[in-house]
Design a protein around this motif. Structure first.
Motif: not given
Length: 422
Positions: A340-351
């Motif tokens: 139930n986890c996603v590793y992401m980068s909102a700033k880079q719009h990844v994930g």
């Protein structure tokens, strides 16, 4: 002409060799910086319990006094909430302004509050904080012009001088005005529930990127629709609850809510005052716990958020974790989804798509795939399914329009007579 930058010495008590004490002091330094105060020194003391009269021991008070004079600092900022008598005694001993962590956070909130509701909540919290401290503060009001603890919408100093009765009357009046705004919010929530639209709340520590995630989701799924929310790399950028409607490509719709960030030792005045805003959290269908994965203290932030959610009665709501700012981890290929986890980068719009996928799995489990035959005279029903369901195939037969679709279970039950039995 620019005013000279205010300077302060920060002070903390390490109770029983607390594991996260140094991080807490660093956070206090950041809170001071958010108020435009430069930290020029630090005094700490290990104790089993705080000193009842001065918070720190008499020897440390002398050390603090010398440091304040050495750096010509205008104030001492303490890492815990001080009692009225502690403020009185410290101001007498140090002959400078004494600020505690609670007043510092209240000051940031007063600075950031933009809507009437947020301003009312902050003002009520500030007055409740000041009420028991009026006697001790009266003597030093002459020194409190401008700066931390007095940025209260232009009239803070005169309000501090009000007597107890008038402040209590003010709190009652502000609460009445706030209740009117709260009732509007409750009506909006009831309307959403009646429309059966799931609510997803972004929660987490302050400055973890909740608003940035919300904007990235809006970019991905409502590029020409809903307005972006304010997002900035600073503590408590968001004080107002923002709600946006998100429609996924398969026609499934949910409401995404951005909420005020949490912080360790969040003053109970603020939790109480912001109850109407935080009710959004306790009534959500799903929480997205946003974590700043780039921060070495992220595990502590998770623990603080969980504790605050428990206080709000929201600890039983399903949660997915968004480990944001994960681009700083060279050993991790983004996006990365695990349970139930996603590793992401909102700033880079990844994930963003992966996060939407986790949300979809958790809140849209009551959908049914079926075939329906809609008679030609039921054009409104056909339009309804085209707008509120995922239509996988359409064909026209002699007595109506045949749809292969995925729809809500409640719609399936309501219109079962049109279902083609296979």
């Amino acid at each position: 002409m620019m005013e000279p930058k205010q300077t302060a010495v920060i002070v903390g008590v390490d109770l029983n060799d607390e594991h996260q004490f140094q991080y807490s002091m660093e956070e206090l330094r950041n809170l001071a910086a958010a108020c435009g105060v430069e930290t020029v020194g630090e005094v700490t003391q290990r104790m089993n319990r705080v000193n009842a009269s001065h918070y720190i021991g008499t020897g440390k008070v002398q050390e603090l006094s010398a440091m304040l004079k050495q750096h010509d600092a205008q104030m001492a900022i303490f890492n815990d909430e001080l009692s009225p008598s502690q403020i009185r005694n410290l101001e007498a001993a140090l002959e400078c302004k004494v600020i505690d962590r609670t007043l510092l956070v209240l000051d940031i909130f007063a600075e950031r509050a933009k809507t009437r509701e947020a301003q009312l909540q902050v003002e009520i919290a500030r007055l409740q904080y000041m009420l028991p401290r009026l006697v001790g503060l009266k003597e030093s009001l002459g020194r409190q012009r401008g700066g931390v603890g007095t940025k209260n919408r232009g009239s803070g100093e005169t309000k501090l001088e009000l007597n107890r009765r008038r402040i209590e009357e003010k709190i009652v009046a502000l609460n009445k005005e706030l209740e009117a705004l709260v009732s509007q919010r409750q009506i909006q929530r009831k309307r959403r529930k009646r429309n059966d639209v799931p609510v997803v709340c972004l929660v987490g520590y302050t400055n973890t990127g909740k608003s940035t995630i919300m904007n990235a989701v809006l970019d991905a799924f409502s590029p020409s629709g809903d307005k972006q929310v304010f997002a900035k790399d600073m503590l408590f950028a968001t004080l107002e609850t923002s709600v946006r409607s998100i429609e996924l490509p398969d026609r499934k719709m949910f409401l995404l809510t951005d909420t005020v960030g949490f912080i360790s030792k969040l003053p109970h005045y603020l939790i109480k005052a912001f109850r109407s805003t935080l009710e959004e959290v306790s009534e959500a269908d799903l929480l997205v716990h946003v974590v700043d994965y780039s921060n070495p203290g992220y595990e502590r932030m998770i623990a603080v958020t969980k504790e605050t959610l428990k206080e709000l009665g929201a600890d039983g709501i399903p949660v997915v974790y968004a480990y944001n700012k994960a681009e700083v981890r060279a050993d991790l290929e983004l996006p990365f989804v695990q349970n139930n986890c996603v590793y992401m980068s909102a700033k880079q719009h990844v994930g963003i798509d992966e996060l939407a996928g986790l949300i979809r799995e958790r809140i849209f489990h009551d959908y049914v795939q079926c075939e329906m035959l809609i008679p030609f005279d039921q054009g409104r029903l056909l339009a309804y399914f085209n707008n509120h369901a995922q239509v996988l195939a359409t064909s026209y037969v002699e007595n109506g329009t045949k749809l292969t679709l995925e729809c809500k279970k409640v719609d399936y039950v309501k219109h079962r007579k049109f279902v083609v039995q296979t």
